[in-house]
Scaffold this motif. Sequence first.
Motif, PDB file in Angstrom:
ATOM      1  N   TYR A  35      45.540 -92.193 -61.154  1.00  0.00           N
ATOM      2  CA  TYR A  35      45.844 -92.480 -62.265  1.00  0.00           C
ATOM      3  C   TYR A  35      45.358 -93.875 -62.787  1.00  0.00           C
ATOM      4  O   TYR A  35      44.816 -94.559 -61.636  1.00  0.00           O
ATOM      5  CB  TYR A  35      47.509 -92.689 -62.539  1.00  0.00           C
ATOM      6  CG  TYR A  35      48.082 -93.599 -61.560  1.00  0.00           C
ATOM      7  CD1 TYR A  35      47.797 -95.028 -61.844  1.00  0.00           C
ATOM      8  CD2 TYR A  35      48.696 -93.497 -60.497  1.00  0.00           C
ATOM      9  CE1 TYR A  35      48.270 -96.240 -61.138  1.00  0.00           C
ATOM     10  CE2 TYR A  35      49.204 -94.431 -59.611  1.00  0.00           C
ATOM     11  CZ  TYR A  35      49.003 -95.768 -59.941  1.00  0.00           C
ATOM     12  OH  TYR A  35      49.667 -96.681 -59.264  1.00  0.00           O
ATOM     13  N   ASN A  79      47.421 -93.767 -57.099  1.00  0.00           N
ATOM     14  CA  ASN A  79      47.906 -92.167 -57.105  1.00  0.00           C
ATOM     15  C   ASN A  79      49.201 -91.922 -56.679  1.00  0.00           C
ATOM     16  O   ASN A  79      49.758 -92.700 -56.015  1.00  0.00           O
ATOM     17  CB  ASN A  79      46.831 -91.367 -56.483  1.00  0.00           C
ATOM     18  CG  ASN A  79      46.822 -91.689 -54.934  1.00  0.00           C
ATOM     19  OD1 ASN A  79      47.712 -91.394 -54.047  1.00  0.00           O
ATOM     20  ND2 ASN A  79      45.886 -92.349 -54.414  1.00  0.00           N
ATOM     21  N   GLU A  82      54.010 -87.546 -56.517  1.00  0.00           N
ATOM     22  CA  GLU A  82      54.995 -86.937 -57.565  1.00  0.00           C
ATOM     23  C   GLU A  82      55.084 -88.106 -58.821  1.00  0.00           C
ATOM     24  O   GLU A  82      54.679 -89.386 -58.493  1.00  0.00           O
ATOM     25  CB  GLU A  82      56.336 -87.022 -57.183  1.00  0.00           C
ATOM     26  CG  GLU A  82      56.726 -85.910 -56.000  1.00  0.00           C
ATOM     27  CD  GLU A  82      58.168 -85.974 -55.331  1.00  0.00           C
ATOM     28  OE1 GLU A  82      58.829 -86.817 -55.768  1.00  0.00           O
ATOM     29  OE2 GLU A  82      58.276 -84.963 -54.300  1.00  0.00           O
ATOM     30  N   PRO A  83      55.386 -87.693 -59.957  1.00  0.00           N
ATOM     31  CA  PRO A  83      55.756 -88.547 -61.012  1.00  0.00           C
ATOM     32  C   PRO A  83      56.640 -89.749 -60.351  1.00  0.00           C
ATOM     33  O   PRO A  83      57.774 -89.325 -59.871  1.00  0.00           O
ATOM     34  CB  PRO A  83      56.089 -87.958 -62.262  1.00  0.00           C
ATOM     35  CG  PRO A  83      55.600 -86.598 -61.943  1.00  0.00           C
ATOM     36  CD  PRO A  83      55.468 -86.298 -60.324  1.00  0.00           C
ATOM     37  N   ARG A  84      56.717 -91.051 -60.682  1.00  0.00           N
ATOM     38  CA  ARG A  84      57.405 -92.156 -60.436  1.00  0.00           C
ATOM     39  C   ARG A  84      57.775 -93.006 -61.307  1.00  0.00           C
ATOM     40  O   ARG A  84      56.858 -93.108 -62.191  1.00  0.00           O
ATOM     41  CB  ARG A  84      56.961 -92.768 -59.007  1.00  0.00           C
ATOM     42  CG  ARG A  84      56.543 -91.776 -57.897  1.00  0.00           C
ATOM     43  CD  ARG A  84      57.702 -91.461 -57.193  1.00  0.00           C
ATOM     44  NE  ARG A  84      57.368 -90.717 -56.035  1.00  0.00           N
ATOM     45  CZ  ARG A  84      57.114 -90.844 -54.757  1.00  0.00           C
ATOM     46  NH1 ARG A  84      56.799 -92.036 -54.490  1.00  0.00           N
ATOM     47  NH2 ARG A  84      56.911 -89.807 -53.940  1.00  0.00           N
ATOM     48  N   GLU A 102      52.424 -90.687 -63.628  1.00  0.00           N
ATOM     49  CA  GLU A 102      51.821 -89.617 -62.883  1.00  0.00           C
ATOM     50  C   GLU A 102      50.295 -89.652 -62.886  1.00  0.00           C
ATOM     51  O   GLU A 102      49.903 -90.700 -63.522  1.00  0.00           O
ATOM     52  CB  GLU A 102      52.311 -88.463 -64.086  1.00  0.00           C
ATOM     53  CG  GLU A 102      51.431 -88.344 -65.419  1.00  0.00           C
ATOM     54  CD  GLU A 102      52.069 -87.471 -66.229  1.00  0.00           C
ATOM     55  OE1 GLU A 102      51.257 -86.770 -67.113  1.00  0.00           O
ATOM     56  OE2 GLU A 102      53.422 -86.726 -65.934  1.00  0.00           O
ATOM     57  N   ASN A 103      49.743 -88.779 -62.249  1.00  0.00           N
ATOM     58  CA  ASN A 103      48.302 -88.806 -62.208  1.00  0.00           C
ATOM     59  C   ASN A 103      47.533 -88.449 -63.326  1.00  0.00           C
ATOM     60  O   ASN A 103      47.201 -87.227 -63.741  1.00  0.00           O
ATOM     61  CB  ASN A 103      47.927 -88.037 -60.996  1.00  0.00           C
ATOM     62  CG  ASN A 103      48.258 -88.448 -59.605  1.00  0.00           C
ATOM     63  OD1 ASN A 103      47.967 -89.831 -59.496  1.00  0.00           O
ATOM     64  ND2 ASN A 103      48.590 -87.870 -58.589  1.00  0.00           N
ATOM     65  N   SER A 104      47.111 -89.448 -64.270  1.00  0.00           N
ATOM     66  CA  SER A 104      46.659 -89.442 -65.614  1.00  0.00           C
ATOM     67  C   SER A 104      46.220 -90.554 -66.152  1.00  0.00           C
ATOM     68  O   SER A 104      46.376 -91.763 -65.437  1.00  0.00           O
ATOM     69  CB  SER A 104      47.462 -88.553 -66.591  1.00  0.00           C
ATOM     70  OG  SER A 104      48.729 -89.347 -66.889  1.00  0.00           O
ATOM     71  N   SER A 132      51.637 -90.132 -70.213  1.00  0.00           N
ATOM     72  CA  SER A 132      52.538 -89.654 -69.111  1.00  0.00           C
ATOM     73  C   SER A 132      53.453 -88.740 -69.725  1.00  0.00           C
ATOM     74  O   SER A 132      54.441 -89.014 -70.540  1.00  0.00           O
ATOM     75  CB  SER A 132      53.141 -90.951 -68.608  1.00  0.00           C
ATOM     76  OG  SER A 132      54.206 -90.111 -67.685  1.00  0.00           O
ATOM     77  N   SER A 134      55.455 -86.981 -67.892  1.00  0.00           N
ATOM     78  CA  SER A 134      56.763 -87.068 -67.377  1.00  0.00           C
ATOM     79  C   SER A 134      57.708 -88.057 -67.911  1.00  0.00           C
ATOM     80  O   SER A 134      58.820 -88.098 -67.882  1.00  0.00           O
ATOM     81  CB  SER A 134      56.566 -87.428 -65.955  1.00  0.00           C
ATOM     82  OG  SER A 134      55.646 -86.493 -65.196  1.00  0.00           O
ATOM     83  N   ASP A 135      56.728 -89.400 -68.356  1.00  0.00           N
ATOM     84  CA  ASP A 135      57.740 -90.417 -69.121  1.00  0.00           C
ATOM     85  C   ASP A 135      58.439 -89.991 -70.413  1.00  0.00           C
ATOM     86  O   ASP A 135      59.667 -90.197 -70.541  1.00  0.00           O
ATOM     87  CB  ASP A 135      56.865 -91.468 -69.157  1.00  0.00           C
ATOM     88  CG  ASP A 135      57.574 -92.905 -69.936  1.00  0.00           C
ATOM     89  OD1 ASP A 135      58.020 -93.444 -69.014  1.00  0.00           O
ATOM     90  OD2 ASP A 135      57.588 -92.926 -71.049  1.00  0.00           O
ATOM     91  N   TRP A 218      62.994 -83.102 -59.931  1.00  0.00           N
ATOM     92  CA  TRP A 218      63.499 -83.701 -61.204  1.00  0.00           C
ATOM     93  C   TRP A 218      65.248 -83.830 -60.789  1.00  0.00           C
ATOM     94  O   TRP A 218      65.797 -84.802 -61.236  1.00  0.00           O
ATOM     95  CB  TRP A 218      63.390 -82.922 -62.538  1.00  0.00           C
ATOM     96  CG  TRP A 218      62.235 -83.151 -63.337  1.00  0.00           C
ATOM     97  CD1 TRP A 218      61.102 -82.491 -63.179  1.00  0.00           C
ATOM     98  CD2 TRP A 218      61.861 -84.268 -63.957  1.00  0.00           C
ATOM     99  NE1 TRP A 218      60.145 -83.145 -63.920  1.00  0.00           N
ATOM    100  CE2 TRP A 218      60.365 -84.315 -64.381  1.00  0.00           C
ATOM    101  CE3 TRP A 218      62.851 -85.707 -64.354  1.00  0.00           C
ATOM    102  CZ2 TRP A 218      59.801 -85.127 -65.226  1.00  0.00           C
ATOM    103  CZ3 TRP A 218      61.731 -86.593 -65.065  1.00  0.00           C
ATOM    104  CH2 TRP A 218      60.613 -86.613 -65.592  1.00  0.00           C
TER     105      TRP A 218
END
Length: 399
Positions: A35, A79, A82-84, A102-104, A132, A134-135, A218
């Motif tokens: 990311y 990197n 998992e999303p954190r 997340e990786n982006s 993100s 995930s966010d 999740w």
Amino acid sequence: MNTIKFKILGFCICLLMFSNNSQAQKKSVASSSSYSFEATIKGIEEGMTVKLIPGATHSSDPAVAETTVKNGKFSFAGNVTEPRLFYLVFGKNQGFISVMFENSKMNLTSNAELGTDENKRIAFKNTVFTGSKSDAYFKKETAYRDDLDKAYAAYHTKESDEVSKLIGQARKDKETKKLDSLQNLPVWKKFEADEKAFFTNVEKSMTDLIIRHKDSWWGAFFMMSQFSYLTPEQKPLFDQLSETAKNSYYGKLADAEVNPKSLVGTNVAAFNLKDKDGKSVSIKDIAKGKEYILIDFWASWCAPCRKEIPNLKKAYEEFATKGFEIVSISTDDNQKAWNTAMTKENMLWPNLLDNDVVSKSFNVKTIPATFLMDKNGTIIATDLRGEALDAKLKELLKS
């Protein structure tokens, strides 16, 4: 059991792998396994530090990376497996923004307003975080908290707050009749009913959120982020998670809390804490010449802790001459309240103030919490109180 300290439900997270080399960050290119994060904040102080603080770990973890603001900008790269979620902490804890990585390729913009108070708190407005998914999902799934905030404010009326203060004072002054009268007022009865309904709704909302996501990481993440801490009481909820969820990063953290390892048989690490006069006291010095030492975690505001003190006094009076010692460690944030409680309770044994490290080393989540150790520093029993403590000491100190 009382909580160590009252906390609002927290949202924090930790990065698994992170580069804190600024040059490497600039050269890093986001891909499916990495990311990039860039932030532009208007009004932020030039040269201010920005730290990445792990969270949703229920621990006071140190920063995993740090950088400085230059021309209102800063960046990070790395990197995650998992999303954190984690905190961007500015300056000397002057302000924070929570974001989920997340990786982006991610971007954040915001406007900062530096406060005029002593701590120079920073208020962030018009914050926009993109890149993100995930966010965005995290914020959508936890939007129910806004409704809970409104519900909480709705039943805390001016009238109920005034009665609450009167009840607190009557309890402090031990005015039993006045206390009974106040607690039987219609306004207080309604407040108690509304509060019970509120917390029932809170628990249901949190549980429903976790169960809806029980088949993925999740579920474990929401369990860690929606609860301020976990105890074995939440084990039935944790057991409903899938193996995928349990084996995720957050799942392993949750597992450690709902299935804590017993400290019986382990040795107490040497520690030093300060007494009421600010003098550093060593547990080793306290333990010299003693056969058994009861380490008691408590706080001035903890009613069950204060209720247990007469039992401790009884045990101390009976067994102190036979090699028994007590060390009470307060988890109070307010030292004045601690000093006042000690004076009022007249505890004759060593009293020390926790530094948030010692209590964590004992995995203390709720108080009162007690640990009985022998002269070798080995913990031989936990959570002994009242008659159970008396019986154990009689067994150990028969002579």
